[in-house]
Motif scaffolding. Structure first.
Motif, PDB file in Angstrom:
ATOM      1  N   HIS A 121       0.854  -1.193   0.000  1.00 48.23           N
ATOM      2  CA  HIS A 121       0.000   0.000   0.000  1.00 48.23           C
ATOM      3  C   HIS A 121       0.888   1.241   0.000  1.00 48.23           C
ATOM      4  O   HIS A 121       1.381   1.663   1.040  1.00 48.23           O
ATOM      5  CB  HIS A 121      -0.918   0.018   1.229  1.00 48.23           C
ATOM      6  N   PRO A 122       1.114   1.847  -1.145  1.00 47.56           N
ATOM      7  CA  PRO A 122       1.837   3.118  -1.199  1.00 47.56           C
ATOM      8  C   PRO A 122       0.934   4.237  -0.686  1.00 47.56           C
ATOM      9  O   PRO A 122      -0.200   4.381  -1.150  1.00 47.56           O
ATOM     10  CB  PRO A 122       2.142   3.301  -2.686  1.00 47.56           C
ATOM     11  N   ILE A 123       1.429   5.023   0.251  1.00 48.35           N
ATOM     12  CA  ILE A 123       0.613   6.089   0.838  1.00 48.35           C
ATOM     13  C   ILE A 123       0.771   7.334  -0.029  1.00 48.35           C
ATOM     14  O   ILE A 123       1.521   8.275   0.282  1.00 48.35           O
ATOM     15  CB  ILE A 123       1.024   6.376   2.301  1.00 48.35           C
ATOM     16  N   THR A 124       0.072   7.321  -1.121  1.00 49.79           N
ATOM     17  CA  THR A 124       0.141   8.426  -2.059  1.00 49.79           C
ATOM     18  C   THR A 124      -1.092   8.376  -2.941  1.00 49.79           C
ATOM     19  O   THR A 124      -1.911   7.469  -2.833  1.00 49.79           O
ATOM     20  CB  THR A 124       1.412   8.351  -2.924  1.00 49.79           C
ATOM     21  N   GLY A 125      -1.221   9.322  -3.819  1.00 51.22           N
ATOM     22  CA  GLY A 125      -2.368   9.376  -4.709  1.00 51.22           C
ATOM     23  C   GLY A 125      -2.767  10.815  -4.960  1.00 51.22           C
ATOM     24  O   GLY A 125      -2.162  11.756  -4.429  1.00 51.22           O
TER      25      GLY A 125
END
Length: 301
Positions: A121-125
């Motif tokens: 889960h990359p904490i970005t967007g």
């Protein structure tokens, strides 16, 4: 370096990963597939992928690394579609915002090959979606949470690194800060700090627009309202799936929030200025000292 990235889902997250891998020199070739042929075609035109695949299965053919960048509800079907070409040496990752459901889906879909899968889960967007917004820098400096299952963490392939080790190496090479936690701990934490804020932003916008003078109110809103509600513009289908897949943890967080809101409302109803100030002070000081990405406490791990 990887020979071939099989990219399933050529939107913002998947497209940005492909561009980042290319920029870092970590992959020679990217084969991509999206449910919409026009998206896959656009990804090739933009240089996000090198080759269009007509199916998820063919996107995986010959790949040594695979990224599944689809809505979380589509994870199991996607993994089932590629299962027959998954090899013991392949690294498969996702980018979903919930993890317990994704892990269960992977166990059901991949069966004996589940050791190739490292949930991520990359904490970005961004509040925008689509391959047109793909950015090679989207992941730079961001946290990435890995939630490896026991099979992944313990699989050894002779002298080759485990898939978990490979995953850590990839994300570190993309400039990310990598950490690991259990799928259950992940979902509890992100219900509080990600899913609930989105829920509140959606509710706030609908609350205002549902009023007779809502449009007039919105015309007077300033930067504070803009910042608070920015995430309400997020992709509806993506967030529908996230809210439903993590609903138990999210509903628990919603109840906690409602109780805290009631405490503030009661202080207002009683005209208790000191109690109101104390609660505002606590929130203000906590927010002032909070730093995004700061090392988390080991408590409860």
């Amino acid at each position: 370096m990887f020979e071939q990235l099989g990219l399933i889902g050529c939107g913002l997250m998947g497209g940005s990963f492909a561009l980042a891998m290319k920029k870092a020199g970590l992959v020679k070739r990217v084969v991509g597939y999206s449910k919409s042929p026009s998206t896959t075609d656009r990804a090739r035109q933009l240089g996000v992928i090198d080759v269009e695949a007509p199916s998820a299965l063919l996107a995986v053919a010959g790949a040594d690394i695979v990224l599944v960048a689809v809505p979380v509800a589509a994870t199991e079907a996607t993994l089932k579609a590629i299962r027959h070409l998954v090899t013991p040496n392949m690294l498969i990752m996702d980018v979903g915002s919930t993890k317990a459901d994704v892990v269960q889906a992977a166990r059901r879909a991949l069966r004996d090959q589940v050791g190739s899968f490292v949930p991520a889960h990359p904490i970005t967007g961004r509040e925008v979606s689509g391959v047109e917004h793909a950015d090679a820098e989207l992941y730079t400096g961001r946290q990435v949470i890995l939630t490896p299952i026991e099979r992944t963490a313990n699989t050894q392939l002779g002298t080759l690194p485990t898939q978990l080790s490979q995953a850590e190496t990839v994300w570190n090479a993309l400039g990310c800060r990598v950490s690991s936690m259990s799928p259950e701990s992940h979902d509890a934490a992100f219900a509080a700090v990600s899913h609930l804020p989105h829920l509140l932003a959606f509710a706030m916008m609908n609350s205002i627009t549902g009023q007779k003078d809502g449009d007039d109110f919105l015309s007077l809103a300033g930067p504070g309202f803009r910042d608070f509600t920015r995430i309400a513009a997020s992709d509806p289908k993506v967030w529908r799936d996230i809210l439903l897949s993590n609903r138990e943890e999210l509903l628990a967080q919603s109840r906690q929030f409602q109780q805290t809101l009631q405490n503030i409302e009661q202080a207002m109803q009683k005209n208790d200025a000191q109690a109101l100030e104390d609660m505002i002070t606590l929130a203000s000081e906590t927010r002032a000292h909070w730093r995004m990405g700061a090392q988390r406490s080991s408590k409860g791990r």
